[in-house]
Structures are given as C-alpha cells and as structure tokens.
Design an enzyme around this catalytic site. Structure first.
Site, PDB file in Angstrom:
ATOM      1  N   ASP A  20      -3.530  -3.787 -12.399  1.00 30.67           N
ATOM      2  CA  ASP A  20      -4.003  -2.801 -11.429  1.00 30.67           C
ATOM      3  C   ASP A  20      -5.504  -2.952 -11.186  1.00 30.67           C
ATOM      4  O   ASP A  20      -6.219  -3.645 -11.930  1.00 30.67           O
ATOM      5  CB  ASP A  20      -3.683  -1.389 -11.924  1.00 30.67           C
ATOM      6  CG  ASP A  20      -3.391  -0.409 -10.792  1.00 30.67           C
ATOM      7  OD1 ASP A  20      -3.827  -0.670  -9.653  1.00 30.67           O
ATOM      8  OD2 ASP A  20      -2.734   0.619 -11.058  1.00 30.67           O
ATOM      9  N   ASP A  53       1.266   3.119  -3.646  1.00 31.20           N
ATOM     10  CA  ASP A  53       1.546   4.204  -4.583  1.00 31.20           C
ATOM     11  C   ASP A  53       2.403   5.289  -3.941  1.00 31.20           C
ATOM     12  O   ASP A  53       2.826   6.227  -4.613  1.00 31.20           O
ATOM     13  CB  ASP A  53       0.241   4.827  -5.082  1.00 31.20           C
ATOM     14  CG  ASP A  53      -0.460   3.955  -6.107  1.00 31.20           C
ATOM     15  OD1 ASP A  53       0.179   3.048  -6.664  1.00 31.20           O
ATOM     16  OD2 ASP A  53      -1.668   4.182  -6.343  1.00 31.20           O
TER      17      ASP A  53
END
Length: 694
Positions: A430, A497
C-alpha cells in the site's frame, strides 16, 4: 554524421502501428527514410513546447553575466543523427548528437506483443560542466482527422472517470505531481470524432512510470498536432555531469481503428505476456472490513474456517499486525510483529491458513512512517522534507526517504525477516499518501521524487528476487498507483477502496483501459456498504466483481447461512469460468440507453462470449436495449443461454421475452448487428448470459 535532423531521419512512428510483426521495422526503414519526429525541437522552426528543456550550468567566468551569475547555455539543441538506426529483435535504436551543446540523444522504439509500441529517450552530457535537465518528453504525432481526446479525472474512492475535450490550437497539459500516478493517471486517448468503445480511430498514449509525470496534447497554427509525454522533473532533480545520462520512462503508444476497446485489448495482450502476470487468479478474502485494526486470533481463525468452506483460495491479513499499530496514528516504519497482539508471531495464523488449503497474504506500507513509531524517534532525519519544517501529514503519516541507503537497507532487512519467519505467499503493498515537499535530507532538502521512485523499484526488485514465490499487489489508498510501469512487477491491483458495487461498476469499467481485468481486485463487500451506506443484493455485488480478480471483503462470521451458500455458488462459477474470463477479449458495449451498462469477454476465435447486462439506473423508456456482441464469427450459428447464479426477473425466465433465441441457434451476424434484446429491468440488477458457437 549526416546532415539530417532527428525529426527527418527517424522511421515513421505512426507506421509501426499497422503491424505487430517485429520484422516490419526493416521494411519501414526501407520504405520511409524521412519520417516524423519523436522529439519536438525548437531549433527546427517549431514553436510548440520543446521536448528537451534544460540548460548547461557553467562555472566559466567568461560565460557569466554582467551580474556575475552563471548563465544557461545549450538550451536549444539541434540534434543530428550520428549513427544509422539499429534494428535488433523487437526494437529499434538510433543515436544523435549536438556537439555545440555537448549532448547526445539515444532513442529506443520497442514493439510489444499485441501491437503497441513503447518509446524512450536517453540524454547524455558529453561536455565539461553540468547540464541541468528540466524535462525530456517523447513526442507522438497524430493526423488532422483526430479531433477529440479523452483523459481521466478522479479522487479517492472514485478513480479514473472519463472526460472528453475537443482538440484546439494550444496545449492541454496534465501534470501529475503527487509522487505516483494518482487517481486519474497519465493517459490520453486522441481519436476521430465520436470515437467510442468499438468505433473510430484512436491513439492512446500513457507514461509507464509510478511517479510524477506529464502528458499533453499540443497543436499550433502551422504544425501538426501531437501528444508529448514523460516524467515531470522537479527543480534540480536531474543534473548531469560529464558522461552522465538520464533515461525517460517508457511511453506506451497504442493505435486502434476499432475504438477504445481495440486499444485496451492491445495492452491486455502485452500484459498477459509478462513474467509477473497471474497464471490463475485465486479467490481472495481480505479481512480488513471484517476486523479493521482489531486483530484477534480466534476471530481470524473463524474467518479462515468459513472462507475455506465456501471455496476461498487466498487469505489476506491487512493493516494492524505490526508494532503499535492499533490505529492509523502509529506504527508505520516498525516492521516487526507486535508481540502484544501476536505473542507467538504470525506463523501460527499462516500455518492455520495453509492447513486449510489457502495461501496466506500480508499487508505492508514500506514507504511510509508515523511520527509515533520507534523508527521516527530514532531517525527523524529519515523522512522526506524540503526544509527543517515537517511536511503536512496525510493519514497521520510521513514519507520515508528510500533514497537514503540506511533507510532502504533497514526496510529491506526488517520486512525480509518477517516474510522469512511467517511463510507468506502474497503481499498487498500500500501507499496511502502523496509525496508532499518530498526532498531528501541527504541533499539538503533538494527534490527527490525521481530518486524515491527509482528506490521503490529497486526495493521491489530486491524483494522479488529474495522471495520468488511471493505474488505482489499494488495498492495506493485504492487505485492511486496503477500504471504500465509497475504492472511488470505485480500480479494484481487494488483499483479502489470503494467496495460499493454501484460505484465499482464505473471505476472498473475504465480501469480496464489500462490493465487487463484479471489484474483488477474486485471484492464482494457486506450488504450495506461501509463507504456509501447503500444496500445492494448479493447477486448484484457478486456479478460486479466476478469478471475480475474475484474476492470477498465481508465479515463472514456475521453472514447468514443462505448468503454463505450463495457465495459458495458464485465462487464455484468463477472458478469454472476464470480461465476464459481472463484470457479472452474484454469488451464494453456501446448502448443507446445511458441507464444500462453492458460488458463481457469474447473468445479470441469468436467461439464463445460471456456478457453481463447491468440495469444501473431507471431507464427513460420501455424500449429496452440491444446488446450487440463484437468479435463473433458472422457465418457461424450460436446458442444463447443464461449463466451464473443470478435470480432472474419473471419476465426474463425465457429468452422468448425478446426474440427467437434460447434453444433456437442464431447467426453470429445477427448477434453482432442486431443483438440480444433486453427489456427494461429493475435498477441495481444484472443478468449474465453466454453465447456458444454450435
């Protein structure tokens, strides 16, 4: 040395698009010895933005101005081809020089599987003193019939949304300054008027780079139009001493006479030839939405048990496993397993997951650091900053300077220890903030985004070499780092997301313009979205995800048994069909009703197709839509049948509702030109059907 300029002596880049046969290079050189430029040069009487922007910085007092300051020179080079173009394998390389400027330029053009090209320049300083480079772009010309272009805008949880523009005189310049491609990404598609998914000639250009970039459409009143693309360099990032070189990122160029899908399919074919491409994309469970930071071994074991029972093949432990990481205020940089949460380490969970027949995955964010971490308290000078002040935090974190060899070595050694001790099959990498004031303390705060991206690539390559059995996913607060540079190193992207299926329909629809569907992580989330509060049926959520890298992000311990059974059925259908879904041509259908989406996969040989019809919103009429399926055999006969575990509306139980299909074979010509009619359906519903050659 010849008298020809680079612009006059290169093989015509546009000509390469007519074939994917590498042998065409030699033929094109013979046929077109005076081609168009891949570099815009002001010295050639061109007044659009120069492709090479920079100046020689001299300490020679004779070159100083009246105020005693040094002055810039070599700001307008005119390159002459110094060596004949060399064709080797799938590539072409030529070299050119400007001895007055003390610069040498090498340009490479490489043909890729699927028909795309990629192009890059290398600039070398051949003279004494330093050359300060401000920018070096690849130029891709296009014809006057291309009158429109498309690019993307986007934000967190709403990535890659298209916007269209008319090509006019002047420059449309996009600068991506966030240290990564971001939620729009450096891509432009120029095309003929009204181009869409299957119609029109298009030229797609994208920068294959995971850092700052620039891309522009530029046209003036007496020069042909073109797209310029390259890395966006911050002041002083690249200063070349004598003998030093700078190489631009690859710029990928794709042409199609079959609209946006033709260009996308070309890129997908290349991606499927890469070493890191996933051969089979397993069904993934990510536990983030189930447990967030509250990691409990008993709960995680229970999730693993249920996941294994319904057919999940990969289990991913997300953020929260390392030192002091009880929330997003602390812990980043402390890459060791937190003994308070995991007194016996992560190996017991990894072993448990492996014992259930699943792979074990782990989340990391190696380029970031929290102030509340042991690493920051020990090495506050390891952060990226432009001056003595600390940059504004994003998500309560700062950026770790990987251009610092000590920081780089620390990250590599600490995470390597975790991976070696745990037994990890998969990493979700990430990157949750932008690179703000990203200077290096090793250089007094001078900009270091270029070096940071290079260090990221080096760290990635070193970890891949150390752990060849691990597969890697690129994530950056969702889809903030999806590009044709990092795709050579990863097997999956987390494209957003946002897990609400309604929103995901639009995000995924345009992400496939850059990456093949099997790279795009798409999960079934809980019935009521954590992001939007919208409640959607399991069938709609599953059908939205099932064409891509299919997974689940849902607290399965709170899921009713009927839903678990339905999940198991969808997972089984995905496994039965994923080899086809991830190898055929992904198509997006041009439909008359804007409330309806249509997309699917067609076999390369036209023998089969699986198509999804999505009633996204309320239609304005009762006419329904016709789904015309491209790429079939016009002369063959096909049967059409429902597929996937979808609960159909009563009016759709038989194909008799909209024409003589079902058990009656129809021609490929009929399906391509008239199509399959779908009546108006209820919003937020979908149907999947299969077309099979008889």
């Amino acid at each position: 040395m010849t008298d020809a300029s680079v612009g006059e002596d290169l093989p015509d880049v546009i000509g390469f698009f007519s074939t994917s046969d590498p042998s065409s290079f030699n033929n094109l050189i013979d046929q077109d010895p005076r081609p168009r430029a891949l570099l815009v040069e002001h010295a050639l009487d061109v007044f659009t933005r120069p492709g090479l922007r920079g100046q020689r910085v001299s300490d020679d007092s004779k070159a100083a101005g009246a105020d005693g300051l040094t002055v810039g020179r070599a700001w307008s080079p005119r390159f002459k081809v110094s060596e004949p173009a060399v064709v080797s394998g799938d590539g072409l390389r030529y070299e050119a020089r400007d001895d007055d400027a003390g610069l040498e330029l090498a340009t490479e053009v490489e043909a890729l599987k699927g028909g795309s090209l990629r192009i890059r320049h290398t600039l070398t300083n051949t003279a004494s003193g330093s050359y300060m480079l401000e920018g070096l772009d690849v130029h891709v010309p296009f014809g006057d019939d291309m009158t429109e272009f498309l690019d993307f805008c986007g934000r967190h949880e709403r990535e890659r949304q298209p916007q269209r523009h008319q090509i006019a005189d002047g420059m449309w310049l996009r600068e991506f300054r966030k240290g990564k491609p971001g939620y729009a990404g450096p891509l432009i598609v120029a095309g003929t008027r009204g181009f869409d998914f299957h119609h029109g000639s298009v030229l797609m250009v994208q920068v294959s780079w995971s850092g700052n970039s620039t891309i522009a459409v530029d046209r003036d009143d007496d020069q042909s139009a073109g797209i310029n693309a390259g890395e966006l360099l911050l002041p002083g990032e690249i200063v070349l001493a004598k003998g030093e070189s700078y190489t631009t990122p690859w710029v990928m160029v794709t042409a199609s006479n079959e609209g946006l899908d033709g260009a996308a399919q070309s890129v997908h074919t290349w991606e499927r030839s890469l070493d890191a491409h996933p051969k089979t994309q397993p069904v993934t469970l990510n536990v983030w939405e189930a447990v967030t930071f509250h990691q409990d071994f008993s709960k995680l074991k229970q999730l693993a048990q249920i996941a294994s029972r319904i057919g999940v093949e990969r289990y991913v432990l997300d953020d929260g496993w390392f030192h002091s990481r009880r929330d997003d205020y602390a812990g980043l940089g402390d890459w060791w397993v937190d003994p308070d949460v995991w007194p016996n380490g992560l190996k017991p969970l990894s072993d448990y997951v492996h014992g259930l027949g699943m792979e074990f995955g782990l989340w990391v964010e190696l380029e970031m650091i929290n102030r509340d971490s042991d690493l920051y308290r020990k090495h506050p000078d390891w952060i990226m900053q432009a001056s003595s002040r600390t940059p504004i935090e994003q998500r309560h974190q700062l950026v770790l300077d990987l251009t610092n060899p000590e920081a780089f070595d620390y990250v590599f050694s600490s995470i390597s220890k975790v991976l070696s001790q745990t037994g990890v099959d998969y990493i979700k990498w990430d990157h949750n903030r932008f690179l703000l004031e990203a200077g290096s303390n090793l250089r007094g705060g001078a900009p270091a985004v270029h070096g940071q991206v290079r260090a990221y690539y080096r760290l990635f390559d070193k970890l891949r070499a150390e752990f060849p059995g691990i597969e890697w996913e690129s994530c950056a607060a969702g889809g903030g780092r999806i590009d044709t540079g990092i795709v050579e190193k990863v097997s999956r992207f987390w494209c957003s997301d946002m897990t609400d299926a309604m929103s995901r329909q639009k995000i995924q629809r345009w992400t496939v313009q850059t990456v093949a569907p099997e790279y795009i992580g798409a999960h079934i989330s809980q019935p009521t979205s954590q992001q939007t509060g919208r409640t959607l049926s399991l069938a709609f959520r599953a059908a939205t995800a099932v064409f891509f890298s299919f997974g689940v992000e849902w607290d399965l311990t709170q899921t009713e048994e009927a839903d678990l059974n339905d999940l198991s059925t969808w997972i089984a259908w995905y496994k039965d069909n994923r080899d086809f879904l991830h190898s055929g041509k992904f198509v997006r259908l041009d439909l008359a009703d804007s409330a309806v989406l249509g997309y699917g996969v067609v076999a390369d040989d036209g023998s089969r197709a699986i198509i999804e019809h999505v009633q996204y919103d309320e239609s304005r009429s009762n006419r329904g839509v016709y789904l015309r399926i491209p790429g079939l055999d016009a002369n063959a006969r096909y049967k059409v049948r429902w597929t996937a575990p979808v609960q159909l509306e009563a009016s759709l139980e038989s194909f008799d509702a909209y024409g003589p299909l079902g058990d009656v074979p129809v021609s490929g010509q009929y399906l391509m030109t008239i199509g399959v009619r779908m009546p108006r359906c209820r919003p937020e519903t979908e149907r999947i059907f299969e077309v099979v050659k008889q």
